[in-house]
Design a protein around this motif. Structure first.
Motif, mmCIF file in Angstrom:
data_model
loop_
_atom_site.group_PDB
_atom_site.id
_atom_site.type_symbol
_atom_site.label_atom_id
_atom_site.label_comp_id
_atom_site.label_asym_id
_atom_site.label_seq_id
_atom_site.Cartn_x
_atom_site.Cartn_y
_atom_site.Cartn_z
ATOM 1 N N SER A 30 0.819 -1.209 0.000
ATOM 2 C CA SER A 30 0.000 0.000 0.000
ATOM 3 C C SER A 30 0.852 1.257 0.000
ATOM 4 C CB SER A 30 -0.932 0.007 1.217
ATOM 5 O OG SER A 30 -0.180 -0.071 2.420
ATOM 6 N N GLU A 31 2.074 1.186 0.539
ATOM 7 C CA GLU A 31 2.976 2.331 0.533
ATOM 8 C C GLU A 31 3.903 2.329 -0.676
ATOM 9 O OE1 GLU A 31 5.146 3.084 4.098
ATOM 10 O OE2 GLU A 31 3.538 2.382 5.385
ATOM 11 N N GLY A 32 4.239 1.156 -1.160
ATOM 12 C CA GLY A 32 5.277 1.080 -2.167
ATOM 13 C C GLY A 32 4.814 0.885 -3.588
ATOM 14 N N ARG A 33 3.524 0.615 -3.808
ATOM 15 C CA ARG A 33 3.075 0.205 -5.133
ATOM 16 C C ARG A 33 3.318 1.267 -6.196
ATOM 17 N NH1 ARG A 33 3.102 -4.285 -7.076
ATOM 18 N NH2 ARG A 33 2.116 -5.085 -5.200
ATOM 19 N N ALA A 34 3.160 2.545 -5.849
ATOM 20 C CA ALA A 34 3.291 3.592 -6.865
ATOM 21 C C ALA A 34 4.711 4.137 -6.941
ATOM 22 C CB ALA A 34 2.319 4.733 -6.561
ATOM 23 N N THR A 35 5.644 3.494 -6.290
ATOM 24 C CA THR A 35 7.015 3.985 -6.250
ATOM 25 C C THR A 35 7.938 3.084 -7.049
ATOM 26 O OG1 THR A 35 7.624 2.671 -4.328
ATOM 27 C CG2 THR A 35 6.563 4.804 -3.909
ATOM 28 N N ARG A 36 9.224 3.481 -7.097
ATOM 29 C CA ARG A 36 10.233 2.617 -7.707
ATOM 30 C C ARG A 36 10.256 1.254 -7.033
ATOM 31 N NH1 ARG A 36 15.190 4.550 -9.553
ATOM 32 N NH2 ARG A 36 16.173 3.577 -7.755
ATOM 33 N N PHE A 37 10.075 1.239 -5.716
ATOM 34 C CA PHE A 37 10.084 -0.030 -4.994
ATOM 35 C C PHE A 37 8.959 -0.928 -5.492
ATOM 36 C CE2 PHE A 37 9.721 -3.058 -1.618
ATOM 37 C CZ PHE A 37 10.994 -3.173 -1.107
ATOM 38 N N GLY A 38 7.758 -0.360 -5.619
ATOM 39 C CA GLY A 38 6.637 -1.146 -6.103
ATOM 40 C C GLY A 38 6.862 -1.672 -7.509
ATOM 41 N N ARG A 62 19.939 -9.896 -9.074
ATOM 42 C CA ARG A 62 20.259 -8.469 -9.217
ATOM 43 C C ARG A 62 19.083 -7.607 -8.778
ATOM 44 N NH1 ARG A 62 24.207 -10.507 -8.956
ATOM 45 N NH2 ARG A 62 25.996 -10.532 -10.357
ATOM 46 N N MET A 63 17.863 -8.021 -9.073
ATOM 47 C CA MET A 63 16.693 -7.264 -8.632
ATOM 48 C C MET A 63 16.585 -7.262 -7.114
ATOM 49 S SD MET A 63 13.647 -8.232 -11.306
ATOM 50 C CE MET A 63 13.655 -7.626 -12.992
ATOM 51 N N LEU A 64 16.906 -8.389 -6.495
ATOM 52 C CA LEU A 64 16.862 -8.462 -5.037
ATOM 53 C C LEU A 64 17.888 -7.525 -4.404
ATOM 54 C CD1 LEU A 64 16.359 -12.287 -4.509
ATOM 55 C CD2 LEU A 64 14.753 -10.485 -3.894
ATOM 56 N N GLU A 65 19.059 -7.443 -5.015
ATOM 57 C CA GLU A 65 20.076 -6.535 -4.492
ATOM 58 C C GLU A 65 19.609 -5.080 -4.602
ATOM 59 O OE1 GLU A 65 23.506 -7.708 -6.740
ATOM 60 O OE2 GLU A 65 23.385 -9.748 -5.936
ATOM 61 N N ALA A 66 18.937 -4.744 -5.710
ATOM 62 C CA ALA A 66 18.381 -3.395 -5.851
ATOM 63 C C ALA A 66 17.288 -3.150 -4.815
ATOM 64 C CB ALA A 66 17.824 -3.204 -7.263
ATOM 65 N N LEU A 67 16.461 -4.159 -4.542
ATOM 66 C CA LEU A 67 15.421 -4.023 -3.528
ATOM 67 C C LEU A 67 16.013 -3.786 -2.143
ATOM 68 C CD1 LEU A 67 12.782 -6.735 -4.499
ATOM 69 C CD2 LEU A 67 12.430 -4.271 -4.425
ATOM 70 N N LEU A 68 17.123 -4.441 -1.850
ATOM 71 C CA LEU A 68 17.768 -4.246 -0.549
ATOM 72 C C LEU A 68 18.160 -2.782 -0.360
ATOM 73 C CD1 LEU A 68 19.102 -5.216 2.079
ATOM 74 C CD2 LEU A 68 21.151 -5.715 0.738
ATOM 75 N N VAL A 69 18.785 -2.203 -1.369
ATOM 76 C CA VAL A 69 19.201 -0.800 -1.266
ATOM 77 C C VAL A 69 17.981 0.105 -1.133
ATOM 78 C CG1 VAL A 69 20.440 1.078 -2.391
ATOM 79 C CG2 VAL A 69 21.312 -1.262 -2.545
ATOM 80 N N GLU A 70 16.932 -0.154 -1.920
ATOM 81 C CA GLU A 70 15.706 0.636 -1.813
ATOM 82 C C GLU A 70 15.106 0.516 -0.412
ATOM 83 O OE1 GLU A 70 14.219 2.725 -3.764
ATOM 84 O OE2 GLU A 70 15.370 2.495 -5.603
ATOM 85 N N ALA A 71 15.150 -0.680 0.155
ATOM 86 C CA ALA A 71 14.589 -0.888 1.493
ATOM 87 C C ALA A 71 15.365 -0.101 2.538
ATOM 88 C CB ALA A 71 14.587 -2.375 1.841
ATOM 89 N N LEU A 72 16.681 -0.054 2.403
ATOM 90 C CA LEU A 72 17.501 0.632 3.397
ATOM 91 C C LEU A 72 17.289 2.143 3.373
ATOM 92 C CD1 LEU A 72 20.870 -1.313 3.153
ATOM 93 C CD2 LEU A 72 19.021 -1.602 4.800
ATOM 94 N N ARG A 73 16.872 2.684 2.239
ATOM 95 C CA ARG A 73 16.652 4.130 2.194
ATOM 96 C C ARG A 73 15.170 4.486 2.176
ATOM 97 N NH1 ARG A 73 18.815 5.604 -3.908
ATOM 98 N NH2 ARG A 73 17.085 4.736 -5.101
ATOM 99 N N TRP A 74 14.333 3.505 2.480
ATOM 100 C CA TRP A 74 12.893 3.739 2.453
ATOM 101 C C TRP A 74 12.506 4.807 3.463
ATOM 102 C CZ3 TRP A 74 9.160 3.178 -0.714
ATOM 103 C CH2 TRP A 74 7.828 3.190 -0.288
#
Length: 299
Positions: free
Chosen positions: A134-142, A165-177
């Motif tokens: 609900s928070e991430g769907r409209a973002t790069r994370f979503g 590689r996508m999981l590694e990108a998700l990790l970085v996105e999660a850390l700066r969420w």
């Protein structure tokens, strides 16, 4: 310079294990604590995550959960069910009924960090990072979650590489969420980066780690009084500004020593020590062994 990017660069995170998880019916499993940051992404359906001492957390389709230190936890179709102890496996798992279309499809696994500096990041994170769809769907994370779900549903060549590689990108996105700050944060870098004044000081230190920084210099960069800056930095970061700088210098040194490509003179110069001797003395005082022994033990 971006301090979070600096630290992630030292840690070199990789998706060590990524496996499909499916389930049907009523089920519950419990995993013991293990020494690796764990994650779960709900691709279809829902599940309930329970950590000791915490209320069960409902995970819906598109949700992402990161457990930086992965304590013991339970995953189930509904809260309150008896959970069967299971061991982590590096292969697809199925919970509940063995036959029939699954109610739950998820991707779970763990990340690996360069171990020499792994405690540096793990000490800066909350025990649980939950990013609801609900928070991430409209973002790069979503969008990354959508692409990951699409890739998981295919059998294209190179699928495993793309997923990792996508999981590694998700990790970085999660850390700066941005919403991480809504949870109780431990003292550390993420809290500091969310404070504009402290962020300016942190960025200055990371941009020029060789500089002979003083608390007064950093306070001016932050736009604060010396005493106010020192007090706020200690409260939010869990240590004084000069202590933070010393820890960051040692983290850079440990990484360089582990890879063995630089002389002690060069390492000392790059992190702000006047000589290899001064660096060696400081290193021994903090790490309990001389740089050479550290390099040999971690090679």
């Amino acid at each position: 310079m971006d301090p979070l990017s600096d630290i992630i660069g030292l840690l070199r995170p990789t998706a060590a294990v990524a496996k499909p998880i499916t389930a049907r019916g009523r089920w519950g499993v419990r995993y013991r604590a293990h020494d690796a940051p764990g994650f779960t992404i709900i691709l279809e359906g829902q599940a309930w995550l329970s950590l000791d001492g915490e209320k069960p957390l409902r995970l819906a389709q598109g949700d992402f959960v990161l457990l930086p230190t992965t304590p013991a936890f339970s995953l189930s179709s509904e809260p309150g069910l008896e959970c069967v102890p299971v061991e982590p496996r590096n292969e697809a798992v199925r919970h509940g009924e063995r036959e029939g279309t699954p109610d739950l499809i998820a991707l779970g696994g763990s990340f690996a960090f360069a171990r020499v500096n792994a405690p540096l990041l793990l000490a800066l994170l909350p025990g649980l990072i939950h990013i609801p769809a609900s928070e991430g769907r409209a973002t790069r994370f979503g969008r990354l979650i959508d692409l990951l779900a699409e890739e998981c549903a295919t059998d294209y060549p190179g699928k495993e590489l793309i997923v990792h590689r996508m999981l590694e990108a998700l990790l970085v996105e999660a850390l700066r969420w941005r919403s991480i700050g809504n949870r109780a944060m431990p003292a550390g870098l993420l809290g500091g980066m969310q404070d504009p004044a402290l962020a300016r000081a942190l960025q200055a230190m990371h941009a020029d780690v060789r500089a002979n920084w003083t608390v007064a210099d950093l306070a001016r960069t932050a736009g604060m009084s010396r005493s106010g800056f020192a007090a706020r930095f200690g409260e939010v970061l869990g240590c004084g500004p000069i202590e933070y700088l010393a820890r960051w210098r040692m983290a850079i040194a440990k990484d360089a020593l582990t890879h063995g490509a630089k002389s002690l003179d060069r390492i000392a110069d790059e992190i702000g020590y006047e000589s290899a001797s001064a660096f060696s003395t400081a290193f021994r005082k903090r790490l309990g062994c001389p740089p050479g022994k550290f390099a040999r033990d971690t090679a």
